[in-house]
Enzyme design. Structure first.
Site, PDB file in Angstrom:
ATOM      1  N   HIS A 375      -6.233  -2.286  11.020  1.00 33.23           N
ATOM      2  CA  HIS A 375      -4.771  -1.608  10.542  1.00 33.23           C
ATOM      3  C   HIS A 375      -3.713  -2.186  11.303  1.00 33.23           C
ATOM      4  CE1 HIS A 375      -6.605   1.614   8.308  1.00 33.23           C
ATOM      5  NE2 HIS A 375      -7.613   1.243   8.994  1.00 33.23           N
ATOM      6  N   LYS A 566       8.610   8.062   8.860  1.00 36.58           N
ATOM      7  CA  LYS A 566       7.484   7.355   9.391  1.00 36.58           C
ATOM      8  C   LYS A 566       7.692   7.411  10.768  1.00 36.58           C
ATOM      9  CE  LYS A 566       9.074   3.634   7.188  1.00 36.58           C
ATOM     10  NZ  LYS A 566       7.956   3.307   6.424  1.00 36.58           N
ATOM     11  N   ARG A 567       6.620   6.990  11.608  1.00 33.88           N
ATOM     12  CA  ARG A 567       6.355   7.137  12.833  1.00 33.88           C
ATOM     13  C   ARG A 567       7.687   6.302  13.294  1.00 33.88           C
ATOM     14  NH1 ARG A 567       2.091   9.488  15.836  1.00 33.88           N
ATOM     15  NH2 ARG A 567       3.365   8.667  17.704  1.00 33.88           N
ATOM     16  N   LYS A 572       9.558  -0.858  12.854  1.00 34.36           N
ATOM     17  CA  LYS A 572       9.743  -0.046  11.581  1.00 34.36           C
ATOM     18  C   LYS A 572      11.360   0.066  11.590  1.00 34.36           C
ATOM     19  CE  LYS A 572       5.459   2.492  11.786  1.00 34.36           C
ATOM     20  NZ  LYS A 572       4.815   2.251  10.469  1.00 34.36           N
ATOM     21  N   THR A 674       1.889   2.947   3.589  1.00 29.61           N
ATOM     22  CA  THR A 674       1.452   3.749   2.391  1.00 29.61           C
ATOM     23  C   THR A 674       2.539   4.755   2.015  1.00 29.61           C
ATOM     24  OG1 THR A 674       0.316   5.503   4.003  1.00 29.61           O
ATOM     25  CG2 THR A 674      -0.964   3.825   2.850  1.00 29.61           C
ATOM     26  N   LYS A 678       4.000   6.174  -1.933  1.00 26.62           N
ATOM     27  CA  LYS A 678       4.378   7.485  -2.424  1.00 26.62           C
ATOM     28  C   LYS A 678       5.539   7.712  -2.832  1.00 26.62           C
ATOM     29  CE  LYS A 678       1.333   8.684   1.385  1.00 26.62           C
ATOM     30  NZ  LYS A 678       0.863   9.037   2.846  1.00 26.62           N
TER      31      LYS A 678
HETATM   32  C1  26V Z   1      -0.832   1.251  17.574  1.00 25.42           C
HETATM   33  C2  26V Z   1      -0.374   1.140  18.778  1.00 25.42           C
HETATM   34  C3  26V Z   1      -0.988   1.219  20.020  1.00 25.42           C
HETATM   35  C4  26V Z   1      -0.507   0.974  21.384  1.00 25.42           C
HETATM   36  C5  26V Z   1       1.026   0.481  21.091  1.00 25.42           C
HETATM   37  C6  26V Z   1       1.927   0.587  19.944  1.00 25.42           C
HETATM   38  C7  26V Z   1       0.959   0.771  18.589  1.00 25.42           C
HETATM   39  C8  26V Z   1       1.759   0.672  17.429  1.00 25.42           C
HETATM   40  C9  26V Z   1       1.015   0.993  16.172  1.00 25.42           C
HETATM   41  C10 26V Z   1      -0.315   1.202  16.284  1.00 25.42           C
HETATM   42  C11 26V Z   1      -1.063   1.093  14.813  1.00 25.42           C
HETATM   43  C12 26V Z   1      -2.039   2.055  14.899  1.00 25.42           C
HETATM   44  C13 26V Z   1      -2.892   1.501  13.680  1.00 25.42           C
HETATM   45  C14 26V Z   1      -1.992   2.016  12.416  1.00 25.42           C
HETATM   46  O1  26V Z   1      -1.907   3.138  12.284  1.00 25.42           O
HETATM   47  N1  26V Z   1      -1.770   1.369  11.550  1.00 25.42           N
HETATM   48  C15 26V Z   1      -1.262   1.563  10.220  1.00 25.42           C
HETATM   49  O2  26V Z   1      -2.372   1.803   9.296  1.00 25.42           O
HETATM   50  C16 26V Z   1      -1.744   2.031   7.921  1.00 25.42           C
HETATM   51  C17 26V Z   1      -2.923   2.396   7.246  1.00 25.42           C
HETATM   52  O3  26V Z   1      -3.684   1.232   6.837  1.00 25.42           O
HETATM   53  C18 26V Z   1      -0.856   1.084   7.610  1.00 25.42           C
HETATM   54  O4  26V Z   1      -0.513   1.596   6.177  1.00 25.42           O
HETATM   55  C19 26V Z   1       0.274   1.013   8.423  1.00 25.42           C
HETATM   56  O5  26V Z   1       1.005  -0.339   8.170  1.00 25.42           O
HETATM   57  C20 26V Z   1      -0.311   0.606   9.907  1.00 25.42           C
HETATM   58  O6  26V Z   1       0.825   0.648  10.739  1.00 25.42           O
END
Ligand code: 26V
Length: 843
Positions: A375, A566-567, A572, A674, A678
């Site tokens: 992801h 979003k986060r 972003k 996603t 929406k």
């Molecule tokens: C993880 C981390 C961990 C360490 C530092 C910063 C950081 C930033 C982002 C993440 C993302 C974790 C995985 C995640 O939530 N990915 C999201 O997955 C969605 C479903 O597939 C996708 O639509 C998003 O674009 C994606 O960011």
């Protein structure tokens, strides 16, 4: 809710609604009253709203459980293959109206509760928003659970029953504060505790290798610690209520909760220390930030839920099939990101150590059973664990990982003899900064399929993070573009639009979202456009009310509602949106008499508690809001609203009210998105970069119905290679220069002028996310949006075409693709017709 008709809507745009069945109505009313007395212990006269909610939820649950047991029996009798979706996050939100809608019981409950003197909408709000996830990844898991049930796929979702979900966000003087999310405080009517479904999960200890007397080595793990995993099941019902699956979440407890001998000495804290240590595992959800990496408790969480889930599915398989050789024919295990990738080592341990299977046979089964979804490409987000920690917590698993790695590296050596750099890059063990276990590599090597979540992301996986592994195992990487469940994000969130769609595209649109395409014929129809606008206006009024209540800001519903939800993360680029807001504000102040398009800039999202820069951006948004909203010289031409505590329920209010959807990540960094789907489905136009699923949205809605701007992923890489200084673009852009200067000199923080000096510095000299470099292109695209908005009918046409052409983004489509290409499970044939559904009594 869906089903309420509006007298002012022309008949041809009004759906036909069936009258409520009086017998069924009486039945539901009495069932709710019985629950109120017997399960809650209250008389109607003394019941609180919360009591009513629980009674109604339990009444509904009873009806779901019947279908659930039937579904279970059918798939068991048929010996069907099951899908196991392993995820540390399930961001499900509220279940009440979702389940009612899918069961076809919404009108009946609405009427019953009305007759009992309590409004369904009031009760709906009593349910806490289950936030067992951070953002996109967790919400995707929730949409997938609903779609798997809808498609009749026998499936279990496996995760952790966190006592505390994602923190509650409070904004105090512009600053984010985090508070615990006590979602279980009033109990949870949906879940069924299965105290009999309990497994031991072991940690630590030592390994012993013995000869089994037949010349083979047998490994025995003598663990140092035991934790019990107890199952809690939540039924997830699919559309039309045909099929129900379980979301099985594990809670942790100690085998011996209290040491009485210690207690009796008066040391009460030590007496329950073991319990506290065990329970810590399911205490809280880890946030998406660096603090999670390397944390022992997180690794304990990962192993805890993987081990319990695999024990559970292995037991089920043995019960029906007797041995594990055919496991891959009866079970498909999907790993949601690398978080569950210990499943590879754990399944090998179960097969080899516990069931005496030969290594190669076990490896073949493991590989055929497991698959992995990636992801994110962000390097900092790819999990690694120090070998030393692994050794201490999971000594046998580390041995197994070493052995997997040996065979894997032999393959690498055979493919690229003597290429030590290649060998180091594909190894499961990273030797560059201390020895660490790379969970991404483990997940890749142990899976028969690895998928990305949008076409672009899957391609980038092959080019970047998994470039070398892809060479070694060609053909494993595949794409499964994300989707969203239309039941929640259209029918429930936007009942008025749903009514309009039912009337225009026919009832079948509820079962087959590709029928939305019929709307195309009405996109230019003035009468239809008016109805479409009416719906949007209605939704905007509701959002304006929320903005007024929460922030005391007056949002004019006729203004353009420009939404970024979003986060909060640098990639972003909420900052890009905000700098544009500042530039627009300055331009309006320059020429207050000009014909500006009134805008409300709406932001919502949480920053990880330890992510300081993201929190500073939240503060800046609030500081800018404070200045702009109180500047009487610009009237209501611009308002800025940061809505606190973004969650699924708030999204359900914001999304149907949006005119413009901000999808402005730095190209190459958003895996899919996603929220973009929406918003477009609900008739918002997208302003976005060529990133993630935006590209596929453009391909579907047509380039003329989306505003694309900014650098491509390749251009971003190229620019970064030249350095991160942005003076070149700032010197050429007076708008940008002036906006940055205002921010960095304290125009929005007069009490502390230096507060945003670091933001100014980053925009000028550390432009890693190409905020400055993309600014002019974005500003121009926004002015193009203004022009289009002014030409009212053309805007409506584009908005309608967005809704019309988003059918492909249903998570039913995504799940069908997983079912066909990865899991090898059939999906239910045609869904029952509307007439047969209406004929069915509420059972
Ligand atoms: C993880 C981390 C961990 C360490 C530092 C910063 C950081 C930033 C982002 C993440 C993302 C974790 C995985 C995640 O939530 N990915 C999201 O997955 C969605 C479903 O597939 C996708 O639509 C998003 O674009 C994606 O960011």
């Amino acid at each position: 809710m869906a089903g309420l008709s509006d007298q002012s809507v022309p008949a041809k745009f009004q759906p036909e609604n069936t009258p409520v069945d009086e017998l069924a109505l009486a039945d539901i009313k009495s069932a709710i009253l019985v629950k109120l007395r017997l399960a809650i212990g209250k008389e109607a006269a003394f019941a609180t709203k919360h009591d009513w909610y629980k009674a109604a939820a339990l009444t509904l649950r009873d009806r779901m459980v019947h279908r659930w047991l039937t579904s279970d029996k059918e798939s068991y009798d048929a010996g069907r293959k099951r899908v196991y979706y392993l995820s540390l996050e399930f961001l499900i939100g509220r279940l009440f109206t979702d389940a009612l809608n899918n069961m076809g019981l919404l009108p009946l409950f609405e009427a019953a509760l009305g007759d009992l003197g309590v409004g369904l909408d009031e009760l709906r709000k009593c349910e806490p928003d289950a936030a067992l996830g951070n953002g996109g990844l967790g919400r995707l898991a929730a949409c997938f659970m609903e779609s798997m049930a809808t498609l009749g796929i026998p499936a279990f979702g496996y995760g952790i029953r966190y006592d505390f979900g994602l923190f509650r966000q409070v904004i105090s003087h512009g600053v984010q504060q985090e508070y615990p999310d006590e979602w279980l405080g009033f109990g949870n009517p949906w879940e069924l505790p299965r105290r009999e479904v309990t497994y031991n999960v072991y940690f630590g200890g030592s390994i012993e290798t013995v000869d089994d007397g037949k010349g083979r080595k047998q490994v025995i793990w003598h663990p140092g610690e035991t934790v019990e995993a107890v199952a809690y099941d939540t039924p997830i019902v699919g559309w039309r209520g045909q099929h129900v699956n379980a979301l099985r979440l594990w809670s942790a407890r100690a085998p011996d909760p209290l040491r009485l001998d210690v207690f009796n000495t008066g040391d009460y804290v030590s007496a329950s220390a073991e319990q506290a240590r065990a329970e810590a595992i399911c205490k809280f959800l880890y946030p998406n930030d660096e603090s999670a990496a390397g944390r022992e408790l997180r690794l304990r969480q990962e192993y805890f839920f993987v081990s319990a889930s695999l024990q559970d599915l292995v037991k089920r398989h043995l019960h029906s099939d007797g041995n594990l050789r055919g496991l891959a024919n009866k079970a498909a295990v999907q790993m949601n990101d690398t978080h569950p990738s210990l499943a590879i080592a754990e399944l090998m341990r179960i097969l080899v150590d516990q069931h005496n299977m030969r290594w190669d046979a076990a490896w073949q089964i493991t590989n055929a059973t497991l698959s992995y979804t990636n992801h994110t490409l962000l390097p900092e987000a790819l999990e690694t664990w120090p070998v030393e920690l692994f050794q201490r917590l999971l000594p046998r698993h580390l041995e197994i990982i070493y052995r997997i790695n040996e065979a894997h590296l032999d393959r690498a050596d055979a493919t690229r003899p003597g290429d030590t750099a290649y060998r180091a890059s594909v190894s499961i063990i990273d030797e560059t900064s201390g020895r660490r276990v790379r969970m991404g590599n483990l997940a890749f090597i142990g899976s028969h399929r690895i998928n990305g979540v949008s076409a672009m992301h899957s391609e980038l996986m092959k080019e970047t993070v998994f470039h070398d592994l892809n060479q070694l195992y060609p053909g494993r990487i595949t794409n499964k573009t994300n989707g969203i469940t239309f039941r929640r994000w259209l029918m429930l969130a936007n009942p008025k639009l749903t009514d309009l769609l039912r009337a225009t595209c026919g009832e079948a649109v509820l079962d087959d979202p590709t029928r939305l395409i019929k709307l195309e014929a009405f996109a230019g129809d003035a009468a239809f456009q008016q109805e479409f606008r009416k719906v949007k206006h209605h939704n905007k009024l509701a959002l304006a009310r929320v903005i007024g209540e929460k922030l005391g800001v007056q949002a004019d519903p006729s203004a353009l509602f420009d939404v970024q939800i979003k986060r909060i993360h640098e990639y972003k680029r909420q900052l890009l949106n905000l700098v544009e807001t500042v530039a627009l504000y300055q331009a309006i102040k320059d020429e207050p008499g000009k014909d500006w398009v009134p805008r409300v800039k709406i932001f919502a999202g949480k920053a990880a508690a330890s992510y300081r820069y993201a929190k500073l951006i939240i503060r800046l948004i609030n500081d800018v809001a404070e200045t702009v909203n109180n500047d009487t010289t610009i009237g209501s031409k611009l308002k800025v609203a940061f809505l606190p505590d973004y969650n699924v329920s708030l999204a359900e209010v914001i999304i149907p009210a949006a005119d413009l959807s901000e999808q402005i990540s730095t190209a190459g960094m958003e895996a899919s998105g996603t929220g973009n789907m929406k918003l477009s489905l609900n008739g918002a136009l997208t302003i976005g970069t060529l990133d993630g699923a935006n590209i596929e949205i453009r391909d579907n809605v047509g380039p003329e119905n989306i505003a694309i701007f900014g650098m491509t992923a390749a251009e971003v890489v190229e620019r970064r290679a030249k350095g991160l200084d942005a003076s070149d673009v700032i010197n050429k852009s007076p708008n940008l220069g002036r906006a940055i200067q205002a921010i960095e000199t304290g125009a929005f923080s007069p009490d502390d002028p230096g507060r945003y000096a670091s933001v100014g510095h980053a925009l000028r000299h550390l432009d890693h996310y190409v905020v400055s470099a993309d600014f002019d292109s974005y500003y121009e695209a926004q002015r193009g949006i203004d022009t289009r908005w002014r030409a009212g009918s053309a805007w409506s046409r584009a908005a309608i075409l967005n809704t019309a052409r988003m059918g492909w983004f249903s998570s039913d489509r995504t799940i069908r693709e997983y079912a066909d290409d990865i899991w090898g499970v059939p999906v239910a044939g045609d869904l029952p017709s509307t007439t047969s559904l209406q004929a069915r009594k509420a059972t």
